[in-house]
Design an enzyme around this catalytic site. Structure first.
Site, PDB file in Angstrom:
ATOM      1  N   CYS A 131      13.617   9.994   8.455  1.00 46.70           N
ATOM      2  CA  CYS A 131      13.454   9.463   9.821  1.00 46.70           C
ATOM      3  C   CYS A 131      14.785   9.438  10.558  1.00 46.70           C
ATOM      4  CB  CYS A 131      12.849   8.066   9.751  1.00 46.70           C
ATOM      5  SG  CYS A 131      13.775   6.961   8.680  1.00 46.70           S
ATOM      6  N   GLU A 159       8.813   0.438  11.527  1.00 49.56           N
ATOM      7  CA  GLU A 159       9.919   1.400  11.389  1.00 49.56           C
ATOM      8  C   GLU A 159       9.310   2.778  11.530  1.00 49.56           C
ATOM      9  OE1 GLU A 159      12.992   0.708  11.252  1.00 49.56           O
ATOM     10  OE2 GLU A 159      13.145  -1.336  10.503  1.00 49.56           O
ATOM     11  N   GLU A 217       9.563  14.949  16.506  1.00 45.74           N
ATOM     12  CA  GLU A 217      10.073  14.857  15.139  1.00 45.74           C
ATOM     13  C   GLU A 217       9.401  15.937  14.295  1.00 45.74           C
ATOM     14  OE1 GLU A 217       8.779  11.483  12.731  1.00 45.74           O
ATOM     15  OE2 GLU A 217      10.874  11.154  12.210  1.00 45.74           O
ATOM     16  N   LYS A 247       0.852  -1.192   0.000  1.00 40.88           N
ATOM     17  CA  LYS A 247       0.000   0.000   0.000  1.00 40.88           C
ATOM     18  C   LYS A 247       0.889   1.244   0.000  1.00 40.88           C
ATOM     19  CE  LYS A 247      -1.764   2.658   2.998  1.00 40.88           C
ATOM     20  NZ  LYS A 247      -1.490   3.914   2.268  1.00 40.88           N
TER      21      LYS A 247
HETATM   22  P1  NAD Z   1       2.029   8.134   8.330  1.00 40.42           P
HETATM   23  O1  NAD Z   1       2.149   7.258   9.521  1.00 40.42           O
HETATM   24  O2  NAD Z   1       0.994   9.201   8.340  1.00 40.42           O
HETATM   25  O3  NAD Z   1       1.716   7.251   7.036  1.00 40.42           O
HETATM   26  C1  NAD Z   1       2.589   6.235   6.588  1.00 40.42           C
HETATM   27  C2  NAD Z   1       1.811   5.244   5.751  1.00 40.42           C
HETATM   28  O4  NAD Z   1       0.901   4.543   6.592  1.00 40.42           O
HETATM   29  C3  NAD Z   1       0.943   5.856   4.653  1.00 40.42           C
HETATM   30  O5  NAD Z   1       0.904   4.943   3.576  1.00 40.42           O
HETATM   31  C4  NAD Z   1      -0.426   5.964   5.316  1.00 40.42           C
HETATM   32  O6  NAD Z   1      -1.469   5.971   4.386  1.00 40.42           O
HETATM   33  C5  NAD Z   1      -0.438   4.706   6.157  1.00 40.42           C
HETATM   34  N1  NAD Z   1      -1.214   4.754   7.390  1.00 40.42           N
HETATM   35  C6  NAD Z   1      -1.352   5.787   8.256  1.00 40.42           C
HETATM   36  N2  NAD Z   1      -2.114   5.410   9.312  1.00 40.42           N
HETATM   37  C7  NAD Z   1      -2.443   4.114   9.115  1.00 40.42           C
HETATM   38  C8  NAD Z   1      -3.202   3.158   9.851  1.00 40.42           C
HETATM   39  N3  NAD Z   1      -3.780   3.472  11.008  1.00 40.42           N
HETATM   40  N4  NAD Z   1      -3.327   1.910   9.343  1.00 40.42           N
HETATM   41  C9  NAD Z   1      -2.742   1.572   8.177  1.00 40.42           C
HETATM   42  N5  NAD Z   1      -2.026   2.442   7.421  1.00 40.42           N
HETATM   43  C10 NAD Z   1      -1.867   3.696   7.888  1.00 40.42           C
HETATM   44  O7  NAD Z   1       3.477   8.719   8.087  1.00 40.42           O
HETATM   45  P2  NAD Z   1       3.969   9.726   6.941  1.00 40.42           P
HETATM   46  O8  NAD Z   1       3.635  11.096   7.359  1.00 40.42           O
HETATM   47  O9  NAD Z   1       3.513   9.243   5.610  1.00 40.42           O
HETATM   48  O10 NAD Z   1       5.563   9.471   7.001  1.00 40.42           O
HETATM   49  C11 NAD Z   1       6.384  10.154   7.855  1.00 40.42           C
HETATM   50  C12 NAD Z   1       6.753   9.289   9.063  1.00 40.42           C
HETATM   51  O11 NAD Z   1       7.379   8.087   8.638  1.00 40.42           O
HETATM   52  C13 NAD Z   1       7.759   9.975   9.946  1.00 40.42           C
HETATM   53  O12 NAD Z   1       7.384   9.829  11.294  1.00 40.42           O
HETATM   54  C14 NAD Z   1       9.050   9.226   9.660  1.00 40.42           C
HETATM   55  O13 NAD Z   1      10.000   9.271  10.705  1.00 40.42           O
HETATM   56  C15 NAD Z   1       8.568   7.854   9.398  1.00 40.42           C
HETATM   57  N6  NAD Z   1       9.562   7.077   8.643  1.00 40.42           N
HETATM   58  C16 NAD Z   1      10.284   6.121   9.294  1.00 40.42           C
HETATM   59  C17 NAD Z   1      11.257   5.389   8.617  1.00 40.42           C
HETATM   60  C18 NAD Z   1      12.044   4.319   9.325  1.00 40.42           C
HETATM   61  O14 NAD Z   1      12.637   3.500   8.638  1.00 40.42           O
HETATM   62  N7  NAD Z   1      12.065   4.282  10.637  1.00 40.42           N
HETATM   63  C19 NAD Z   1      11.503   5.648   7.269  1.00 40.42           C
HETATM   64  C20 NAD Z   1      10.759   6.633   6.628  1.00 40.42           C
HETATM   65  C21 NAD Z   1       9.781   7.345   7.328  1.00 40.42           C
END
Ligand code: NAD
Length: 484
Positions: free
Chosen positions: A284, A250, A383, A176
């Site tokens: 991240c 992650e 963050e 997804k």
């Molecule tokens: P987000 O959590 O809003 O969304 C990430 C993904 O999850 C999207 O595809 C979203 O549609 C989906 N999603 C959101 N809530 C969900 C739920 N309840 N159930 C299922 N799917 C859901 O995050 P974002 O704003 O897209 O990305 C930024 C975040 O990602 C930051 O906090 C960043 O640190 C983190 N990140 C972490 C890593 C790592 O490897 N640790 C790498 C990249 C980004």
């Protein structure tokens, strides 16, 4: 403008269940650059059914690892041919500089796949163990159907951190993508079809969070691998907990770069800035808390300020641009909210703090440095996910370690010193998943993941493959020899 009307499910481009669409909007000029179907629950159901069928009855989990590795190598070849198109697509979708796209979004991704092609050929999926009560056969079997949910910031790279080990294991996948970045996944789907990956092994449904949650809850999904915010990670973990579903998370970070008293400042700043500001600060692993000894605090603040002043903002398609726009106006609001909070708490802005001149459109913010930051301030704890750095003073090394560890997160970090042995001692004391002495790096053959609220489980390396495997022990009759 790219318009796609179908979803990649069961190895074919199929009509979606509804007419709902997702518009992809350029962060640079706010124009609509693409449109894809918005997956709904019925599309996820269809994708899961197809992945289930491919797992339960298809060839993929039953092929030898060497045969799977050959198909993965073919996929790598297809992706390499699309490298330039992939890098441009990602920059247009989410706004990172094209120089970063070429290296960090695409070359790195292909390297991850290449690593797993090699590991698939060499990994011991089966081994005979002489036990205390006789011999047994220990098998590592694929986990089943994996639901892989990825964010918009490094969409193709994070996808590959999940897809490559899942394929290596013999698992099947429902991916997804985030609604902000579905276009790179279309290119990936084309490459998967061209490489001869069996039908149903990879299915792709771009959608928002509610439909993502449907994938998490789906009873026919065996494992969820999620990368995204800590808030969403908590929700997903609780659903998986109820169902005893395997899960890898992650999540976010707030990593500290500790500059020691003996560090060469010129070398340190040159090495540190890419790790602090890469991907427009939307990383991240970004080293956003810079810890400087009180005795050198003024010098470090000045050097960081000058380096950030030279971090040029511009059109992300321009090869000389170092910082492009943030992904969405919502993200800019969030970052500007943190800048306002930092000012209100008494931290001082030495560069940036507003919007750059000359951009009538696009979600740009100035790369920003806060000094006189205390680790209790919101800008040091949360963050921000934008190009905003906090320089924090410390009195002695014990305090530097205490500040580095005083965080809900534990994803990355670095130490900068003339004495590498001593740097290693510091590295051993910081509660974080990835650390670098005198640099900023991520090794694809070694585990990557978070301590504390930065996640659960690991990606990359053999540990990343183990996340898609179940261990099974078959006890053998006395005297039985396994035929190789
Ligand atoms: P987000 O959590 O809003 O969304 C990430 C993904 O999850 C999207 O595809 C979203 O549609 C989906 N999603 C959101 N809530 C969900 C739920 N309840 N159930 C299922 N799917 C859901 O995050 P974002 O704003 O897209 O990305 C930024 C975040 O990602 C930051 O906090 C960043 O640190 C983190 N990140 C972490 C890593 C790592 O490897 N640790 C790498 C990249 C980004």
């Amino acid at each position: 403008m790219q318009v796609h009307e179908r979803l990649f499910i069961g190895g074919d481009w199929v009509a979606p269940s509804t007419s709902a669409t997702i518009d992809v909007v350029s962060p640079h000029d706010e124009s609509t650059i693409g449109r894809v179907p918005e997956g709904r629950e019925a599309d996820v159901d269809r994708a899961v059914a197809s992945a289930r069928e491919a797992f339960d009855h298809g060839p993929w989990p039953r092929m030898s690892p060497a045969e799977r590795a050959d198909v993965m190598a073919a996929l790598l070849g297809e992706l390499q041919m699309k490298s330039a198109e992939m890098a441009e697509t990602i920059t247009r979708e989410m706004g990172c500089p094209i120089s970063f796209s070429n290296m960090g979004q695409v070359m790195a991704t292909n390297m991850v796949l290449d690593y797993y092609v090699g590991l698939t050929r060499s990994y011991a999926f089966e081994e005979v163990r002489p036990g205390m009560l006789g011999s047994c056969l220990v098998r590592r079997e694929p986990v089943g159907v994996a639901g892989c949910i990825v964010p918009w910031n490094v969409p193709f790279f994070v996808t590959m951190l999940k897809l490559a080990p899942a394929l290596a294991a013999g698992a099947t996948v429902v991916l997804k993508p985030a609604p902000e970045t579905p276009l790179d996944a279309i290119l990936l789907a084309d490459a998967i079809a061209a490489a001869g990956v069996p039908k149903g092994v990879v299915n792709i449904v771009p959608a928002g969070r509610e439909v993502g949650e449907h994938l998490v809850r789906h009873p026919k999904v065996d494992k969820i691998s999620f990368t995204g915010s800590t808030a969403a990670g908590r929700k997903i973990a609780s659903i998986c907990g109820e169902q005893l579903k395997r899960v890898t998370l992650e999540l976010g970070g707030k990593s500290a770069a500790i500059i020691l008293n003996d560090a060469d400042l010129e070398f340190t700043i040159a090495g540190l800035m890419p790790g602090a500001l890469m991907n427009n600060g939307q990383a991240c692993v970004a080293q956003t808390r810079i810890l400087a000894p009180r005795s050198r605090y003024g010098e470090v603040c000045e050097a960081v300020t000058e380096a950030v002043r030279a971090w040029t903002v511009g059109d992300p398609m321009d090869p000389s641009t170092m910082c492009g726009p943030l992904v969405a106006s919502r993200q800019r609001d969030r970052v500007e909210g943190y800048i306002a909070a930092g000012k209100k708490e008494g931290a001082k802005v030495t560069v940036g703090g507003g919007r750059p001149a000359g951009f009538a459109k696009g979600w740009y913010v100035d790369p920003t440095v806060f000094v006189d930051v205390h680790n209790r301030m919101q800008i040091a704890r949360e963050e921000i996910f934008g190009p905003v750095l906090a320089v924090i003073p410390y009195e002695n090394e014990a305090e530097a370690l205490a500040i580095a560890n005083d965080s809900d997160y534990g994803l990355s970090g670095s130490v900068w010193t003339a004495d590498v042995d001593h740097g290693l001692d510091v590295a051993r004391e910081v509660r974080t998943g990835t650390y670098t002495v005198n640099g900023f790096s991520m090794e694809f053959g070694a585990p990557f993941g978070g301590f504390k609220c930065s996640g659960l489980g690991r990606e990359l390396g053999p540990e990343g493959l183990a996340a898609y495997l179940e261990a099974k022990t078959i006890n053998l009759p006395m005297g039985y020899e396994v035929k190789s």
